[in-house]
Motif scaffolding. Sequence first.
Motif, PDB file in Angstrom:
ATOM      1  N   ASP A 135       0.841  -1.201   0.000  1.00  0.00           N
ATOM      2  CA  ASP A 135       0.000   0.000   0.000  1.00  0.00           C
ATOM      3  C   ASP A 135       0.873   1.247   0.000  1.00  0.00           C
ATOM      4  N   MET A 136       0.316   2.358  -0.495  1.00  0.00           N
ATOM      5  CA  MET A 136       1.078   3.606  -0.417  1.00  0.00           C
ATOM      6  C   MET A 136       0.509   4.465   0.708  1.00  0.00           C
ATOM      7  N   GLU A 137       1.430   4.997   1.517  1.00  0.00           N
ATOM      8  CA  GLU A 137       1.001   5.800   2.666  1.00  0.00           C
ATOM      9  C   GLU A 137       1.237   7.283   2.376  1.00  0.00           C
ATOM     10  N   LEU A 165       0.304   3.672  -6.778  1.00  0.00           N
ATOM     11  CA  LEU A 165       0.636   5.078  -7.055  1.00  0.00           C
ATOM     12  C   LEU A 165      -0.614   5.918  -6.851  1.00  0.00           C
ATOM     13  N   GLN A 166      -0.413   7.118  -6.300  1.00  0.00           N
ATOM     14  CA  GLN A 166      -1.536   8.018  -5.973  1.00  0.00           C
ATOM     15  C   GLN A 166      -1.597   9.174  -6.969  1.00  0.00           C
ATOM     16  N   SER A 167      -2.753   9.339  -7.604  1.00  0.00           N
ATOM     17  CA  SER A 167      -2.825  10.357  -8.665  1.00  0.00           C
ATOM     18  C   SER A 167      -2.824  11.780  -8.121  1.00  0.00           C
ATOM     19  N   LEU A 186       0.754  -2.411 -10.864  1.00  0.00           N
ATOM     20  CA  LEU A 186       0.447  -1.228 -10.060  1.00  0.00           C
ATOM     21  C   LEU A 186      -1.032  -1.044  -9.812  1.00  0.00           C
ATOM     22  N   ARG A 187      -1.337  -0.663  -8.591  1.00  0.00           N
ATOM     23  CA  ARG A 187      -2.693  -0.223  -8.262  1.00  0.00           C
ATOM     24  C   ARG A 187      -2.690   1.309  -8.352  1.00  0.00           C
ATOM     25  N   ILE A 188      -3.603   1.840  -9.134  1.00  0.00           N
ATOM     26  CA  ILE A 188      -3.683   3.297  -9.224  1.00  0.00           C
ATOM     27  C   ILE A 188      -4.864   3.763  -8.374  1.00  0.00           C
ATOM     28  N   VAL A 189      -4.576   4.693  -7.440  1.00  0.00           N
ATOM     29  CA  VAL A 189      -5.628   5.262  -6.583  1.00  0.00           C
ATOM     30  C   VAL A 189      -5.544   6.783  -6.669  1.00  0.00           C
ATOM     31  N   LYS A 190      -6.581   7.433  -6.139  1.00  0.00           N
ATOM     32  CA  LYS A 190      -6.520   8.905  -6.119  1.00  0.00           C
ATOM     33  C   LYS A 190      -5.666   9.382  -4.944  1.00  0.00           C
ATOM     34  N   GLY A 191      -5.726   8.667  -3.820  1.00  0.00           N
ATOM     35  CA  GLY A 191      -4.942   9.068  -2.645  1.00  0.00           C
ATOM     36  C   GLY A 191      -5.854   9.412  -1.482  1.00  0.00           C
ATOM     37  N   ALA A 192      -5.541   8.885  -0.308  1.00  0.00           N
ATOM     38  CA  ALA A 192      -6.458   8.983   0.828  1.00  0.00           C
ATOM     39  C   ALA A 192      -5.964   9.853   1.971  1.00  0.00           C
ATOM     40  N   TYR A 193      -4.749  10.390   1.876  1.00  0.00           N
ATOM     41  CA  TYR A 193      -4.188  11.100   3.029  1.00  0.00           C
ATOM     42  C   TYR A 193      -4.376  12.610   2.886  1.00  0.00           C
ATOM     43  N   ASP A 203      -7.249  20.360  -6.326  1.00  0.00           N
ATOM     44  CA  ASP A 203      -8.533  20.287  -7.048  1.00  0.00           C
ATOM     45  C   ASP A 203      -8.840  18.888  -7.541  1.00  0.00           C
ATOM     46  N   LYS A 204     -10.069  18.465  -7.221  1.00  0.00           N
ATOM     47  CA  LYS A 204     -10.491  17.108  -7.581  1.00  0.00           C
ATOM     48  C   LYS A 204     -10.408  16.854  -9.090  1.00  0.00           C
ATOM     49  N   ALA A 205     -10.764  17.889  -9.885  1.00  0.00           N
ATOM     50  CA  ALA A 205     -10.750  17.692 -11.344  1.00  0.00           C
ATOM     51  C   ALA A 205      -9.334  17.332 -11.814  1.00  0.00           C
ATOM     52  N   ALA A 228      -8.197   1.076  -9.139  1.00  0.00           N
ATOM     53  CA  ALA A 228      -8.828   1.067  -7.807  1.00  0.00           C
ATOM     54  C   ALA A 228      -9.589   2.366  -7.579  1.00  0.00           C
ATOM     55  N   THR A 229     -10.869   2.338  -7.891  1.00  0.00           N
ATOM     56  CA  THR A 229     -11.711   3.522  -7.711  1.00  0.00           C
ATOM     57  C   THR A 229     -13.171   3.107  -7.690  1.00  0.00           C
ATOM     58  N   HIS A 230     -14.002   3.982  -7.084  1.00  0.00           N
ATOM     59  CA  HIS A 230     -15.459   3.779  -7.140  1.00  0.00           C
ATOM     60  C   HIS A 230     -16.070   4.795  -8.083  1.00  0.00           C
ATOM     61  N   ASP A 231     -15.229   5.531  -8.784  1.00  0.00           N
ATOM     62  CA  ASP A 231     -15.690   6.635  -9.626  1.00  0.00           C
ATOM     63  C   ASP A 231     -16.260   6.067 -10.939  1.00  0.00           C
ATOM     64  N   ARG A 291     -10.756   7.291   7.670  1.00  0.00           N
ATOM     65  CA  ARG A 291     -10.465   7.727   6.299  1.00  0.00           C
ATOM     66  C   ARG A 291     -11.663   7.499   5.383  1.00  0.00           C
ATOM     67  N   ARG A 292     -12.383   6.396   5.600  1.00  0.00           N
ATOM     68  CA  ARG A 292     -13.564   6.127   4.753  1.00  0.00           C
ATOM     69  C   ARG A 292     -14.663   7.150   5.022  1.00  0.00           C
ATOM     70  N   ILE A 293     -14.802   7.522   6.297  1.00  0.00           N
ATOM     71  CA  ILE A 293     -15.814   8.520   6.645  1.00  0.00           C
ATOM     72  C   ILE A 293     -15.443   9.862   6.011  1.00  0.00           C
ATOM     73  N   ALA A 294     -14.139  10.159   6.016  1.00  0.00           N
ATOM     74  CA  ALA A 294     -13.678  11.446   5.488  1.00  0.00           C
ATOM     75  C   ALA A 294     -13.869  11.562   3.983  1.00  0.00           C
ATOM     76  N   GLU A 295     -14.087  10.442   3.306  1.00  0.00           N
ATOM     77  CA  GLU A 295     -14.216  10.494   1.852  1.00  0.00           C
ATOM     78  C   GLU A 295     -15.591  10.953   1.381  1.00  0.00           C
ATOM     79  N   ARG A 296     -16.580  10.885   2.268  1.00  0.00           N
ATOM     80  CA  ARG A 296     -17.925  11.125   1.756  1.00  0.00           C
ATOM     81  C   ARG A 296     -18.833  11.678   2.862  1.00  0.00           C
ATOM     82  N   ALA A 298     -21.963  11.793   3.241  1.00  0.00           N
ATOM     83  CA  ALA A 298     -23.074  10.926   3.658  1.00  0.00           C
ATOM     84  C   ALA A 298     -22.634   9.914   4.715  1.00  0.00           C
ATOM     85  N   ASN A 299     -21.350   9.588   4.734  1.00  0.00           N
ATOM     86  CA  ASN A 299     -20.874   8.597   5.701  1.00  0.00           C
ATOM     87  C   ASN A 299     -20.870   9.139   7.133  1.00  0.00           C
ATOM     88  N   VAL A 300     -20.781  10.462   7.274  1.00  0.00           N
ATOM     89  CA  VAL A 300     -20.833  11.032   8.621  1.00  0.00           C
ATOM     90  C   VAL A 300     -22.233  10.820   9.189  1.00  0.00           C
TER      91      VAL A 300
HETATM   92  C1  FAD Z   1      -8.784  -1.121  -3.626  1.00  0.00           C
HETATM   93  C2  FAD Z   1      -8.341   0.201  -3.108  1.00  0.00           C
HETATM   94  C3  FAD Z   1      -7.094   0.324  -2.515  1.00  0.00           C
HETATM   95  C4  FAD Z   1      -6.652   1.553  -2.048  1.00  0.00           C
HETATM   96  N1  FAD Z   1      -5.371   1.692  -1.586  1.00  0.00           N
HETATM   97  C5  FAD Z   1      -4.910   2.916  -1.248  1.00  0.00           C
HETATM   98  C6  FAD Z   1      -3.546   3.127  -0.897  1.00  0.00           C
HETATM   99  O1  FAD Z   1      -2.730   2.192  -0.854  1.00  0.00           O
HETATM  100  N2  FAD Z   1      -3.156   4.390  -0.581  1.00  0.00           N
HETATM  101  C7  FAD Z   1      -4.026   5.461  -0.621  1.00  0.00           C
HETATM  102  O2  FAD Z   1      -3.597   6.597  -0.364  1.00  0.00           O
HETATM  103  N3  FAD Z   1      -5.314   5.282  -0.944  1.00  0.00           N
HETATM  104  C8  FAD Z   1      -5.777   4.053  -1.258  1.00  0.00           C
HETATM  105  N4  FAD Z   1      -7.096   3.897  -1.612  1.00  0.00           N
HETATM  106  C9  FAD Z   1      -8.076   5.006  -1.367  1.00  0.00           C
HETATM  107  C10 FAD Z   1      -8.138   5.976  -2.527  1.00  0.00           C
HETATM  108  O3  FAD Z   1      -6.944   6.724  -2.566  1.00  0.00           O
HETATM  109  C11 FAD Z   1      -9.349   6.929  -2.388  1.00  0.00           C
HETATM  110  O4  FAD Z   1      -9.236   7.648  -1.198  1.00  0.00           O
HETATM  111  C12 FAD Z   1     -10.680   6.223  -2.389  1.00  0.00           C
HETATM  112  O5  FAD Z   1     -10.699   5.157  -3.274  1.00  0.00           O
HETATM  113  C13 FAD Z   1     -11.822   7.189  -2.810  1.00  0.00           C
HETATM  114  O6  FAD Z   1     -11.591   7.657  -4.090  1.00  0.00           O
HETATM  115  P1  FAD Z   1     -12.366   7.160  -5.401  1.00  0.00           P
HETATM  116  O7  FAD Z   1     -11.331   6.785  -6.396  1.00  0.00           O
HETATM  117  O8  FAD Z   1     -13.310   6.088  -5.099  1.00  0.00           O
HETATM  118  O9  FAD Z   1     -13.033   8.449  -5.979  1.00  0.00           O
HETATM  119  P2  FAD Z   1     -13.927   9.602  -5.346  1.00  0.00           P
HETATM  120  O10 FAD Z   1     -13.968  10.668  -6.382  1.00  0.00           O
HETATM  121  O11 FAD Z   1     -13.460   9.954  -3.981  1.00  0.00           O
HETATM  122  O12 FAD Z   1     -15.331   8.896  -5.239  1.00  0.00           O
HETATM  123  C14 FAD Z   1     -16.095   8.515  -6.354  1.00  0.00           C
HETATM  124  C15 FAD Z   1     -17.432   7.994  -5.846  1.00  0.00           C
HETATM  125  O13 FAD Z   1     -17.213   6.798  -5.123  1.00  0.00           O
HETATM  126  C16 FAD Z   1     -18.048   6.693  -3.993  1.00  0.00           C
HETATM  127  N5  FAD Z   1     -17.226   6.655  -2.772  1.00  0.00           N
HETATM  128  C17 FAD Z   1     -15.916   6.966  -2.649  1.00  0.00           C
HETATM  129  N6  FAD Z   1     -15.491   6.793  -1.389  1.00  0.00           N
HETATM  130  C18 FAD Z   1     -16.561   6.383  -0.682  1.00  0.00           C
HETATM  131  C19 FAD Z   1     -16.772   6.040   0.664  1.00  0.00           C
HETATM  132  N7  FAD Z   1     -15.791   6.082   1.585  1.00  0.00           N
HETATM  133  N8  FAD Z   1     -18.016   5.656   1.046  1.00  0.00           N
HETATM  134  C20 FAD Z   1     -19.012   5.601   0.148  1.00  0.00           C
HETATM  135  N9  FAD Z   1     -18.867   5.906  -1.157  1.00  0.00           N
HETATM  136  C21 FAD Z   1     -17.672   6.301  -1.564  1.00  0.00           C
HETATM  137  C22 FAD Z   1     -18.913   7.925  -4.023  1.00  0.00           C
HETATM  138  O14 FAD Z   1     -20.109   7.622  -4.679  1.00  0.00           O
HETATM  139  C23 FAD Z   1     -18.117   8.918  -4.851  1.00  0.00           C
HETATM  140  O15 FAD Z   1     -18.940   9.859  -5.461  1.00  0.00           O
HETATM  141  C24 FAD Z   1      -7.527   2.679  -2.119  1.00  0.00           C
HETATM  142  C25 FAD Z   1      -8.774   2.566  -2.722  1.00  0.00           C
HETATM  143  C26 FAD Z   1      -9.184   1.362  -3.221  1.00  0.00           C
HETATM  144  C27 FAD Z   1     -10.525   1.285  -3.905  1.00  0.00           C
END
Ligand code: FAD
Length: 310
Positions: A135-137, A165-167, A186-193, A203-205, A228-231, A291-296, A298-300
């Motif tokens: 994982d990337m921290e 890698l974190q975009s 590689l797992r590509i993520v947006k970044g959670a920290y 900026d998210k865009a 790796a995204t829910h987007d 961190r999951r709560i901080a992403e959205r 509605a989760n609060v």
């Molecule tokens: C498999 C996996 C591994 C990861 N590993 C790392 C890692 O090693 N290092 C790191 O920094 N980050 C990691 N992340 C977290 C990542 O960086 C993002 O913080 C996280 O995935 C939210 O971004 P998103 O790409 O889903 O897009 P966003 O633009 O944040 O979200 C897109 C849509 O997804 C849904 N969504 C997103 N998050 C949530 C949530 N918490 N609850 C409910 N719905 C939500 C919403 O509908 C939102 O509109 C990982 C994520 C995934 C999926």
Amino acid sequence: MIDQMYRKAVLTVSGQKFVEDLIRSRGFRLAQRFVAGEDAASALQAVRELEGDGILGNLDLLGEFIDSPEQCSAFADRVLSLLDAANAAGIRPYVSIKLSSVGQGQTVDGEDLGLTNARRIVGKARQYGGFVCLDMEDHPRVDLTLAQFRTLVNEFGNETVGTVLQSYLYRTEADLEALGDLRPNLRIVKGAYLEPASVAMPDKADVDASYRKLVYAQMKAGNYVNVATHDEAIIEDVKHFVLAHGIGKDAFEFQMLYGIRRDLQKELAEQGYRVRAYIPYGRDWYAYFSRRIAERPANVLFVLRGMLRG
Ligand SMILES: Cc1cc2nc3c(=O)[nH]c(=O)nc-3n(C[C@H](O)[C@H](O)[C@H](O)COP(=O)(O)OP(=O)(O)OC[C@H]3O[C@@H](n4cnc5c(N)ncnc54)[C@H](O)[C@@H]3O)c2cc1C
């Protein structure tokens, strides 16, 4: 920008000791939407359940802020036991580890303990035909994590170890290029920290545009990509990209977090895409949960409702 402010506010509040104590006092019940359980048996059970929907698992033993060398090596031992348990259950182990949890940055017997412990874990995973993703921290750890990733790929091969890698980081495009010779998985993520604007795009865009660029570059290079995204907009674009470029469904996979967009995970698996859920488990769930709560936003509300229910 508003996203950043919201994330900062939640992470600041959740970092307060009394908030942590309050949430922990409600027990694991609040976390179970995002965390599979407190022990390995529950995590393996979650893998089995997902298998029923054609979804693969990626197991993550939670354990942040472990600091003494003894604690770090004990944590690595627990990951080794997880690999044994998965193998014994007939599950090809696929695990994610945070190098900080296994001692990264601490020198023991002249070597970085994180690397020593990661070697033990990756070695055992290879023995079972499994896979380990590093994982990337937060940003101060990126250089060392990528250097240790390079060492591990050279020793164990890119079919056994990958990283993330974190975009949102400005540096990531250059990092992707620099890793090219390894043909990395590689797992590509947006970044959670919570990162300063000096290192991460506010900026998210921009983060989203950078995300697409990284995924497409990795695909064009013919290297395995974990998207790796829910987007949903990005997922749709990736589907079009692979069609347009003749990239097979075995050259990449979609990855999402356990408990998030389960509907979308199922739908993609039904469409024949490889889908893997990241399954966290363990007693140390609080930081992950925050961190999951901080992403959205509605989760609060979900947390507050759960707390009011007592
Ligand atoms: C498999 C996996 C591994 C990861 N590993 C790392 C890692 O090693 N290092 C790191 O920094 N980050 C990691 N992340 C977290 C990542 O960086 C993002 O913080 C996280 O995935 C939210 O971004 P998103 O790409 O889903 O897009 P966003 O633009 O944040 O979200 C897109 C849509 O997804 C849904 N969504 C997103 N998050 C949530 C949530 N918490 N609850 C409910 N719905 C939500 C919403 O509908 C939102 O509109 C990982 C994520 C995934 C999926």
